[in-house]
Motif scaffolding. Structure first.
Motif, mmCIF file in Angstrom:
data_model
loop_
_atom_site.group_PDB
_atom_site.id
_atom_site.type_symbol
_atom_site.label_atom_id
_atom_site.label_comp_id
_atom_site.label_asym_id
_atom_site.label_seq_id
_atom_site.Cartn_x
_atom_site.Cartn_y
_atom_site.Cartn_z
ATOM 1 N N ASN A 1 0.826 -1.214 0.000
ATOM 2 C CA ASN A 1 0.000 0.000 0.000
ATOM 3 C C ASN A 1 0.856 1.258 0.000
ATOM 4 O O ASN A 1 2.055 1.227 0.300
ATOM 5 C CB ASN A 1 -0.920 0.011 1.221
ATOM 6 N N ASP A 2 0.210 2.384 -0.321
ATOM 7 C CA ASP A 2 0.841 3.701 -0.245
ATOM 8 C C ASP A 2 0.164 4.487 0.868
ATOM 9 O O ASP A 2 -1.065 4.503 0.963
ATOM 10 C CB ASP A 2 0.647 4.469 -1.564
ATOM 11 N N LYS A 3 0.966 5.145 1.713
ATOM 12 C CA LYS A 3 0.394 5.904 2.828
ATOM 13 C C LYS A 3 1.156 7.205 3.029
ATOM 14 O O LYS A 3 2.313 7.328 2.617
ATOM 15 C CB LYS A 3 0.452 5.086 4.128
ATOM 16 N N SER A 4 0.493 8.143 3.690
ATOM 17 C CA SER A 4 1.117 9.424 4.013
ATOM 18 C C SER A 4 0.997 9.737 5.492
ATOM 19 O O SER A 4 0.013 9.362 6.138
ATOM 20 C CB SER A 4 0.461 10.554 3.219
ATOM 21 N N ARG B 1 11.219 5.090 -2.322
ATOM 22 C CA ARG B 1 9.793 4.881 -2.020
ATOM 23 C C ARG B 1 9.295 5.935 -1.021
ATOM 24 O O ARG B 1 8.095 6.144 -0.883
ATOM 25 C CB ARG B 1 9.563 3.494 -1.416
ATOM 26 N N HIS C 1 5.373 10.747 2.340
ATOM 27 C CA HIS C 1 4.594 9.781 1.579
ATOM 28 C C HIS C 1 5.451 8.547 1.350
ATOM 29 O O HIS C 1 6.629 8.668 0.990
ATOM 30 C CB HIS C 1 4.147 10.371 0.239
ATOM 31 N N ILE C 2 4.852 7.384 1.564
ATOM 32 C CA ILE C 2 5.594 6.136 1.405
ATOM 33 C C ILE C 2 4.848 5.257 0.404
ATOM 34 O O ILE C 2 3.668 4.927 0.604
ATOM 35 C CB ILE C 2 5.747 5.367 2.728
ATOM 36 N N ASN C 3 5.531 4.881 -0.660
ATOM 37 C CA ASN C 3 4.946 3.998 -1.679
ATOM 38 C C ASN C 3 5.342 2.549 -1.416
ATOM 39 O O ASN C 3 6.397 2.259 -0.839
ATOM 40 C CB ASN C 3 5.457 4.386 -3.072
ATOM 41 N N SER C 4 4.487 1.658 -1.874
ATOM 42 C CA SER C 4 4.800 0.218 -1.853
ATOM 43 C C SER C 4 5.384 -0.215 -0.518
ATOM 44 O O SER C 4 6.517 -0.723 -0.439
ATOM 45 C CB SER C 4 5.796 -0.118 -2.984
ATOM 46 N N LEU C 5 4.617 -0.044 0.518
ATOM 47 C CA LEU C 5 5.101 -0.312 1.873
ATOM 48 C C LEU C 5 5.603 -1.737 2.037
ATOM 49 O O LEU C 5 5.039 -2.694 1.489
ATOM 50 C CB LEU C 5 3.992 -0.025 2.878
ATOM 51 N N ASP D 1 9.383 -1.331 6.887
ATOM 52 C CA ASP D 1 9.036 0.069 7.104
ATOM 53 C C ASP D 1 8.322 0.262 8.445
ATOM 54 O O ASP D 1 8.124 1.411 8.872
ATOM 55 C CB ASP D 1 8.136 0.586 5.985
#
Lengths: 113, 113
Positions: free
Chosen positions: A17-20, A63, A77-81, A85
């Motif tokens: 997932n992607d999260k901020s 990422r 912002h973090i992509n492709s967790l 992480d």
């Protein structure tokens, strides 16, 4: 009257997932930081921004993308967790880039399952 | 490269007993030194700092630390601890002009009644 605030406080999400994470400071400081604290409490700087400009980028995977819309905000912002992480992420601010007195937010505990 | 070693991961002491939390650093240049405290579920707060001048620095709540250049140490002491001192304590170092802090791995101070 929180000086440095972060949202959310807790974040649980799945791999891929992607999260901020958002950070705001109301201290009028010029410089903001993101730190990662791992499960062993080791605290390491990730990024630093001074007046919206990136000044420190500590070999963090691409990422992770910080964004500073103005000097009072620094979002992460973090992509492709990934599982690795999972950590507590702290935002901090200081009056200027050469000032060593940093004010920390309460942290965001990110858990990747 | 800078590094910080906190020799004890946990220090349990009885209330009103003295305590010393040890910190050693490595750096090839002149440094600034700091102790930060993290109370449960909170961000880090600056406890005290050494920038220049007197090698003995004090905080408002009774802690003190002494910069020892020959031993590259910055140990934190308090002659009589209180239950409210229970927290995680982080030593940090910065090369002058480096604009970033390098933290040790933290020492958990637990006060027993």
């Amino acid at each position: 009257d929180t000086a440095v605030s972060q949202t959310p406080k807790y974040l649980v999400t799945q791999m891929g997932n992607d999260k901020s994470i958002k950070c705001e400071q109301n201290l009028g400081h010029d410089t903001m930081y993101w730190y990662k604290q791992d499960s062993k409490k080791f605290l390491k700087i990730m990024f630093s921004y001074n007046n919206k400009e990136l000044i420190i980028n500590e070999t963090v995977p691409n990422r992770f993308s910080p964004k500073s819309p103005d000097k009072a905000h620094l979002n992460l912002h973090i992509n492709s967790l990934e599982l690795g992480d999972s950590a507590v992420y702290f935002c901090a601010s200081s009056p200027w880039a050469g000032s060593y007195e940093q004010y920390f937010g309460p942290g965001t505990r990110l858990t990747v399952t | 490269a800078q590094s910080v070693t906190q020799l004890d991961s946990q220090v349990p002491v009885f209330e009103e007993a003295p305590v010393e939390l040890r910190c050693n650093y490595s750096s090839s240049v002149s440094v600034y030194l700091f102790w930060y405290v993290q109370y449960p579920n909170q961000g880090l707060q600056l406890l005290l700092k050494y920038l220049s001048g007197s090698t003995l620095v004090e905080s408002i709540n009774g802690f003190e630390a002494e910069f020892n250049k020959s031993q590259t140490s910055f140990h934190l002491r308090k002659p009589s601890v209180h239950i409210s001192d229970t927290a995680e304590y982080f030593c940090a170092v910065s090369d002058r002009g480096a604009q970033k802090l390098v933290f040790g791995q933290g020492t958990r101070l637990t006060i027993n009644p």
